[in-house]
Design a protein around this motif. Structure first.
Motif, PDB file in Angstrom:
ATOM      1  N   GLY A  63       0.800  -1.223   0.000  1.00 19.68           N
ATOM      2  CA  GLY A  63       0.000   0.000   0.000  1.00 19.68           C
ATOM      3  C   GLY A  63       0.831   1.271   0.000  1.00 19.68           C
ATOM      4  O   GLY A  63       0.430   2.253   0.618  1.00 19.68           O
ATOM      5  N   TYR A  78      -1.767   4.036  -4.836  1.00 16.59           N
ATOM      6  CA  TYR A  78      -1.228   3.137  -3.814  1.00 16.59           C
ATOM      7  C   TYR A  78      -0.915   1.799  -4.474  1.00 16.59           C
ATOM      8  O   TYR A  78      -1.716   1.304  -5.284  1.00 16.59           O
ATOM      9  CB  TYR A  78      -2.228   2.938  -2.672  1.00 16.59           C
ATOM     10  CG  TYR A  78      -2.505   4.214  -1.926  1.00 16.59           C
ATOM     11  CD1 TYR A  78      -1.752   4.541  -0.809  1.00 16.59           C
ATOM     12  CD2 TYR A  78      -3.479   5.099  -2.359  1.00 16.59           C
ATOM     13  CE1 TYR A  78      -1.987   5.732  -0.122  1.00 16.59           C
ATOM     14  CE2 TYR A  78      -3.715   6.291  -1.685  1.00 16.59           C
ATOM     15  CZ  TYR A  78      -2.971   6.592  -0.573  1.00 16.59           C
ATOM     16  OH  TYR A  78      -3.202   7.771   0.094  1.00 16.59           O
ATOM     17  N   THR A  80       1.022  -2.241  -3.912  1.00 19.77           N
ATOM     18  CA  THR A  80       1.698  -3.300  -3.180  1.00 19.77           C
ATOM     19  C   THR A  80       2.579  -4.009  -4.194  1.00 19.77           C
ATOM     20  O   THR A  80       2.101  -4.416  -5.253  1.00 19.77           O
ATOM     21  CB  THR A  80       0.682  -4.267  -2.552  1.00 19.77           C
ATOM     22  OG1 THR A  80      -0.066  -3.535  -1.568  1.00 19.77           O
ATOM     23  CG2 THR A  80       1.366  -5.451  -1.906  1.00 19.77           C
ATOM     24  N   SER A 101       0.601  -4.891  -7.607  1.00 18.89           N
ATOM     25  CA  SER A 101      -0.852  -4.821  -7.602  1.00 18.89           C
ATOM     26  C   SER A 101      -1.229  -3.415  -7.150  1.00 18.89           C
ATOM     27  O   SER A 101      -0.750  -2.952  -6.111  1.00 18.89           O
ATOM     28  CB  SER A 101      -1.415  -5.860  -6.631  1.00 18.89           C
ATOM     29  OG  SER A 101      -2.812  -5.710  -6.510  1.00 18.89           O
ATOM     30  N   ASP A 103      -3.462  -0.726  -5.452  1.00 23.86           N
ATOM     31  CA  ASP A 103      -4.439  -0.724  -4.367  1.00 23.86           C
ATOM     32  C   ASP A 103      -5.190   0.598  -4.239  1.00 23.86           C
ATOM     33  O   ASP A 103      -5.865   0.827  -3.238  1.00 23.86           O
ATOM     34  CB  ASP A 103      -3.721  -0.980  -3.026  1.00 23.86           C
ATOM     35  CG  ASP A 103      -3.014  -2.314  -2.979  1.00 23.86           C
ATOM     36  OD1 ASP A 103      -3.525  -3.278  -3.569  1.00 23.86           O
ATOM     37  OD2 ASP A 103      -1.944  -2.399  -2.344  1.00 23.86           O
ATOM     38  N   THR A 104      -5.074   1.470  -5.229  1.00 28.05           N
ATOM     39  CA  THR A 104      -5.619   2.826  -5.115  1.00 28.05           C
ATOM     40  C   THR A 104      -7.106   2.813  -4.785  1.00 28.05           C
ATOM     41  O   THR A 104      -7.532   3.480  -3.831  1.00 28.05           O
ATOM     42  CB  THR A 104      -5.361   3.618  -6.409  1.00 28.05           C
ATOM     43  OG1 THR A 104      -3.944   3.633  -6.655  1.00 28.05           O
ATOM     44  CG2 THR A 104      -5.888   5.033  -6.298  1.00 28.05           C
ATOM     45  N   ASP A 105      -7.898   2.085  -5.555  1.00 25.96           N
ATOM     46  CA  ASP A 105      -9.346   2.077  -5.313  1.00 25.96           C
ATOM     47  C   ASP A 105      -9.682   1.572  -3.920  1.00 25.96           C
ATOM     48  O   ASP A 105     -10.541   2.130  -3.233  1.00 25.96           O
ATOM     49  CB  ASP A 105     -10.065   1.229  -6.369  1.00 25.96           C
ATOM     50  CG  ASP A 105     -10.047   1.864  -7.746  1.00 25.96           C
ATOM     51  OD1 ASP A 105      -9.788   3.087  -7.851  1.00 25.96           O
ATOM     52  OD2 ASP A 105     -10.283   1.132  -8.738  1.00 25.96           O
ATOM     53  N   ARG A 106      -8.984   0.525  -3.473  1.00 23.15           N
ATOM     54  CA  ARG A 106      -9.247  -0.033  -2.143  1.00 23.15           C
ATOM     55  C   ARG A 106      -8.874   0.955  -1.040  1.00 23.15           C
ATOM     56  O   ARG A 106      -9.677   1.214  -0.131  1.00 23.15           O
ATOM     57  CB  ARG A 106      -8.465  -1.333  -1.950  1.00 23.15           C
ATOM     58  CG  ARG A 106      -8.677  -1.948  -0.562  1.00 23.15           C
ATOM     59  CD  ARG A 106      -7.759  -3.127  -0.309  1.00 23.15           C
ATOM     60  NE  ARG A 106      -6.347  -2.807  -0.374  1.00 23.15           N
ATOM     61  CZ  ARG A 106      -5.657  -2.192   0.591  1.00 23.15           C
ATOM     62  NH1 ARG A 106      -6.266  -1.808   1.700  1.00 23.15           N
ATOM     63  NH2 ARG A 106      -4.371  -1.954   0.452  1.00 23.15           N
ATOM     64  N   VAL A 107      -7.673   1.537  -1.121  1.00 26.92           N
ATOM     65  CA  VAL A 107      -7.210   2.437  -0.060  1.00 26.92           C
ATOM     66  C   VAL A 107      -8.099   3.680   0.027  1.00 26.92           C
ATOM     67  O   VAL A 107      -8.545   4.069   1.109  1.00 26.92           O
ATOM     68  CB  VAL A 107      -5.731   2.820  -0.273  1.00 26.92           C
ATOM     69  CG1 VAL A 107      -5.308   3.932   0.669  1.00 26.92           C
ATOM     70  CG2 VAL A 107      -4.840   1.602  -0.098  1.00 26.92           C
ATOM     71  N   GLY A 109     -11.155   4.029  -1.184  1.00 27.03           N
ATOM     72  CA  GLY A 109     -12.503   3.603  -0.799  1.00 27.03           C
ATOM     73  C   GLY A 109     -12.626   3.363   0.699  1.00 27.03           C
ATOM     74  O   GLY A 109     -13.614   3.778   1.319  1.00 27.03           O
ATOM     75  N   GLU A 110     -11.627   2.708   1.294  1.00 26.99           N
ATOM     76  CA  GLU A 110     -11.648   2.471   2.740  1.00 26.99           C
ATOM     77  C   GLU A 110     -11.587   3.783   3.509  1.00 26.99           C
ATOM     78  O   GLU A 110     -12.267   3.943   4.530  1.00 26.99           O
ATOM     79  CB  GLU A 110     -10.479   1.571   3.146  1.00 26.99           C
ATOM     80  CG  GLU A 110     -10.672   0.129   2.738  1.00 26.99           C
ATOM     81  CD  GLU A 110      -9.449  -0.736   3.029  1.00 26.99           C
ATOM     82  OE1 GLU A 110      -8.437  -0.231   3.560  1.00 26.99           O
ATOM     83  OE2 GLU A 110      -9.515  -1.945   2.718  1.00 26.99           O
TER      84      GLU A 110
END
Length: 192
Positions: A63, A78, A80, A101, A103-107, A109-110
């Motif tokens: 991340g 972001y 990984t 991988s 992680d932009t959308d996940r980070v 979004g969270e």
């Protein structure tokens, strides 16, 4: 995934990396030195790559925030990833492979969901309008990355009164104390 090969760390990547990460830098980036391809983040990734080339040991980041310029502007992203050494037939390290991988959308979004969760958390001890407005300001001020400033207005018949701010002070030209509801002479398009 992408790799950097040889003395110039020549950049190569697979189709998925080109599609998902490289953006407008394709096809320009192919065959260029990696420090040119990722000049905007070289201060972050260059030392990691140098460590892999010098020690022959892989690295790992989870991340990691990188501001990429892949779409014509600086973009919060972001990733990984691992950097692993690539060896020639003699066993010497001559490059590195990056398996990544995004992680932009996940980070993001969270982070946004946490803001909504905090905003909707149990305000049962709040009894007055002022306490509600102060609670909202506290919750919204916790996420300056997505909400650099907020303005909360209370609407009445013919106007809206500024009731809360974060990241910007009352009296700022963008935060008028009163907005006309009909949209005339207002900083913000309230009527729209």
């Amino acid at each position: 995934m992408w790799m950097a090969w040889g003395e110039q760390l020549t950049f190569f990547c697979n189709a998925a990396y080109r599609r998902d990460t490289l953006g407008r830098k394709y096809p320009w980036a192919l065959g260029r030195p990696a420090n040119e391809v990722w000049a905007e983040i070289w201060g972050d990734i260059g030392p990691r790559i140098e460590t892999v080339l010098r020690t022959g040991e892989a690295t790992w980041d989870e991340g990691l925030l990188l501001f990429l310029e892949r779409s014509g502007y600086s973009e919060e992203t972001y990733h990984t990833f691992s950097y692993s050494p690539l060896r020639d037939d003699a066993g010497d390290v001559v490059g590195m492979l990056c398996v990544v991988s995004e992680d932009t959308d996940r980070v993001i979004g969270e982070r946004r969901m946490a803001t909504l969760r905090d905003l909707g958390s149990d305000p049962s001890v709040i009894r007055t309008e002022q306490e509600v407005l102060a609670f909202v300001d506290r919750q919204l001020s916790g996420n300056r990355q997505d909400l650099p400033f907020t303005l909360t207005y209370l609407f009445h018949d013919d106007s809206a009164r500024l009731a809360g701010t974060t990241g910007i002070g009352p009296g700022h030209p963008a935060a008028p104390a009163v907005l006309p509801v009909d949209g005339s002479d207002g900083v913000w398009p309230v009527a729209a």
